[in-house]
Write a protein that holds these residues in place. Structure first.
Motif, PDB file in Angstrom:
ATOM      1  N   VAL A   5      32.890  41.469  58.201  1.00 30.49           N
ATOM      2  CA  VAL A   5      32.716  42.343  57.036  1.00 30.49           C
ATOM      3  C   VAL A   5      34.061  42.436  56.324  1.00 30.49           C
ATOM      4  CG1 VAL A   5      32.288  44.717  56.282  1.00 30.49           C
ATOM      5  CG2 VAL A   5      30.835  43.680  58.032  1.00 30.49           C
ATOM      6  N   VAL A   6      34.023  42.456  54.998  1.00 30.62           N
ATOM      7  CA  VAL A   6      35.242  42.563  54.189  1.00 30.62           C
ATOM      8  C   VAL A   6      35.212  43.897  53.455  1.00 30.62           C
ATOM      9  CG1 VAL A   6      36.654  41.533  52.375  1.00 30.62           C
ATOM     10  CG2 VAL A   6      35.303  40.053  53.885  1.00 30.62           C
ATOM     11  N   LEU A   7      36.267  44.677  53.618  1.00 30.40           N
ATOM     12  CA  LEU A   7      36.420  45.942  52.887  1.00 30.40           C
ATOM     13  C   LEU A   7      37.574  45.774  51.899  1.00 30.40           C
ATOM     14  CD1 LEU A   7      36.130  48.562  55.795  1.00 30.40           C
ATOM     15  CD2 LEU A   7      34.308  47.502  54.474  1.00 30.40           C
ATOM     16  N   VAL A   8      37.279  45.910  50.630  1.00 30.12           N
ATOM     17  CA  VAL A   8      38.267  45.657  49.575  1.00 30.12           C
ATOM     18  C   VAL A   8      38.609  46.954  48.837  1.00 30.12           C
ATOM     19  CG1 VAL A   8      38.779  44.377  47.460  1.00 30.12           C
ATOM     20  CG2 VAL A   8      37.360  43.328  49.238  1.00 30.12           C
ATOM     21  N   ASP A   9      39.872  47.296  48.838  1.00 29.96           N
ATOM     22  CA  ASP A   9      40.382  48.366  47.985  1.00 29.96           C
ATOM     23  C   ASP A   9      40.726  47.722  46.643  1.00 29.96           C
ATOM     24  OD1 ASP A   9      41.789  50.291  46.606  1.00 29.96           O
ATOM     25  OD2 ASP A   9      43.125  50.819  48.265  1.00 29.96           O
ATOM     26  N   ALA A  10      39.819  47.856  45.660  1.00 35.24           N
ATOM     27  CA  ALA A  10      39.997  47.167  44.381  1.00 35.24           C
ATOM     28  C   ALA A  10      41.258  47.623  43.668  1.00 35.24           C
ATOM     29  CB  ALA A  10      38.777  47.389  43.490  1.00 35.24           C
ATOM     30  N   GLY A  11      41.606  48.898  43.827  1.00 38.73           N
ATOM     31  CA  GLY A  11      42.819  49.386  43.185  1.00 38.73           C
ATOM     32  C   GLY A  11      44.052  48.663  43.694  1.00 38.73           C
TER      33      GLY A  11
END
Length: 423
Positions: A5-11
């Motif tokens: 699973v990939v968790l991306v903090d777009a900021g």
């Protein structure tokens, strides 16, 4: 579960990319191909973890948690889930609220439920450290990815880096596959040029129908004035030119010659070479921003004619089934550019008109959009996040662009309908 699973903090991801490519962390300085970015994240995650991808979680902030155009595009992509926190303004700066907490909750929940064997974190915030440690305690391998720092130093929490199982850096070559810096060199000039969309609407030539109507009204007013002068030349009232307060012959700005009624020649003089508007007369009136350029004084033919006052709105022309189809199109294909939004609205309105003669009636009103249709147009644009985040008002520059797109579509259709009759 042997999945990643990939968790991306777009900021963090897009801010660091902007710093790397444009020299400052403002996301407005870059353009992003989100489809290419998501595909790159998926391929890189599956290669690094040697596990198939379960899902990419995209965490970002939005005003009042209302999805922006990029969020609408992302959340319909395969294997992508968008989670939104709040975006608030304090001391002139925007700040995300709730994004870290949402990432922490998702990370711990995935680990606790053994939904995956590997988690990829694209973030730099040390607030996520407790969640990272909890995931490790549940037997999940944590991969921490960083964006190459612009100054060659770290742009992540040192504790976060130390606690991760695996670490990777997304370098400039990888980032530029989907992200590039905007060319803003023109903004550094001492006297910046107007924004292109505003220049476009201010320089757009009037439709032929509007020009013909203006000339016809001016000719009628001139004939009426001539008859009045002929019938009562000795009367003091008859010899007095029309005034700006709306006398009988007040159909527009007083020409330089002092006469109260503009002639076709005077009207032609209101436009410069190439159809560009000439500088406005000193006594002209600039109406509300739904109008383009300088127009006649009140008292002439400015009022909305009965035939355009009865024009149907898009809501009146749209069935429940079409409304669902429109919503799907808005989410999947409409990017949210102000000019494009105006075009889409105009296209739908024209396609559903029971009588195409309505298009010609509306084109005569250029550049003024009837109030009911204009309000509906701006409400439609607000769905795409085209707000200045201040009193829930659309930015004036965007309003010009929205209406420019609307008129461009109307003008193209009106011209096409006039062409067979003129041949």
């Amino acid at each position: 579960m042997d999945r990643c699973v990939v968790l991306v903090d777009a900021g963090y991801l897009l801010g660091a990319a902007a710093s790397l490519l444009a020299g400052e962390p403002a996301r407005s300085r870059i353009t992003v191909d989100h489809a290419a970015l998501i595909q790159g994240l998926r391929e890189r995650a599956e290669a690094d973890t040697e596990q198939p991808l379960l899902r990419i979680y995209w965490f970002d902030g939005a005003p009042d948690r209302v999805p922006q155009p990029e969020h609408r595009r992302l959340r319909v992509m395969p294997r992508v889930t968008v989670r939104l926190g709040a975006l608030t303004r304090s001391d002139g700066r925007w700040a995300q609220k709730g994004v870290d907490a949402a990432m922490h909750a998702e990370l711990t929940e995935l680990a606790r439920n053994r939904a995956c064997s590997d988690v990829v974190l694209v973030t730099g915030d040390g607030d996520l450290l407790p969640g990272l440690m909890s995931a490790k305690e549940h037997g999940v391998a944590v991969h921490l990815w960083a964006v190459q720092a612009a100054d060659g130093d770290y742009n992540q929490s040192e504790d976060l880096v130390a606690e991760a199982d695996e670490r990777r850096v997304l370098d400039r070559a990888w980032i530029t596959r989907a992200v590039r810096a905007k060319d803003l060199s023109g903004l550094c000039a001492p006297s910046p040029a107007p924004r292109p969309e505003i220049a476009a609407i201010l320089s757009a030539p009037l439709p032929e129908s509007a020009l013909a109507a203006s000339a016809e009204r001016a000719a009628e007013a001139a004939a009426a004035a001539a008859a009045s002068l002929h019938n009562g030349a000795s009367s003091p009232e008859a010899s007095t030119p029309a005034t700006d307060e709306g006398g009988p012959a007040s159909a527009g700005p007083a020409p330089a010659g002092g006469k109260g009624v503009p002639t076709p020649k005077d009207l032609a003089g209101l436009r410069g070479p190439g159809g560009h508007p000439a500088p406005p007369a000193t006594n002209a009136t600039l109406r509300w921003s739904s109008d383009k350029g300088w127009i006649e004084r009140p008292g002439g033919a400015l009022g909305e004619p009965p035939e355009t006052a009865s024009l149907p709105t898009l809501a009146q022309l749209t069935s429940a089934e079409q409304r669902w189809a429109d919503r799907e199109e808005d989410i999947t294909t409409v990017g949210g550019d102000p000019f494009e939004v105006g075009q889409v609205f105009a296209r739908r309105w024209m396609e559903r008109l029971p009588e195409q003669s309505h298009v010609q009636k509306l084109s005569v009103m250029y550049p003024r959009i009837p109030h009911r249709i204009d309000g509906e147009l701006l409400r439609y644009a607000a769905r795409f996040g085209l707000l200045a985040h201040k009193d829930d008002q659309i930015d004036e520059h965007d309003r010009y662009a929205i209406r420019a797109g609307f008129w461009r579509e109307i003008d193209v259709r009106a011209a096409a309908e006039r062409a067979p009759a003129g041949e």
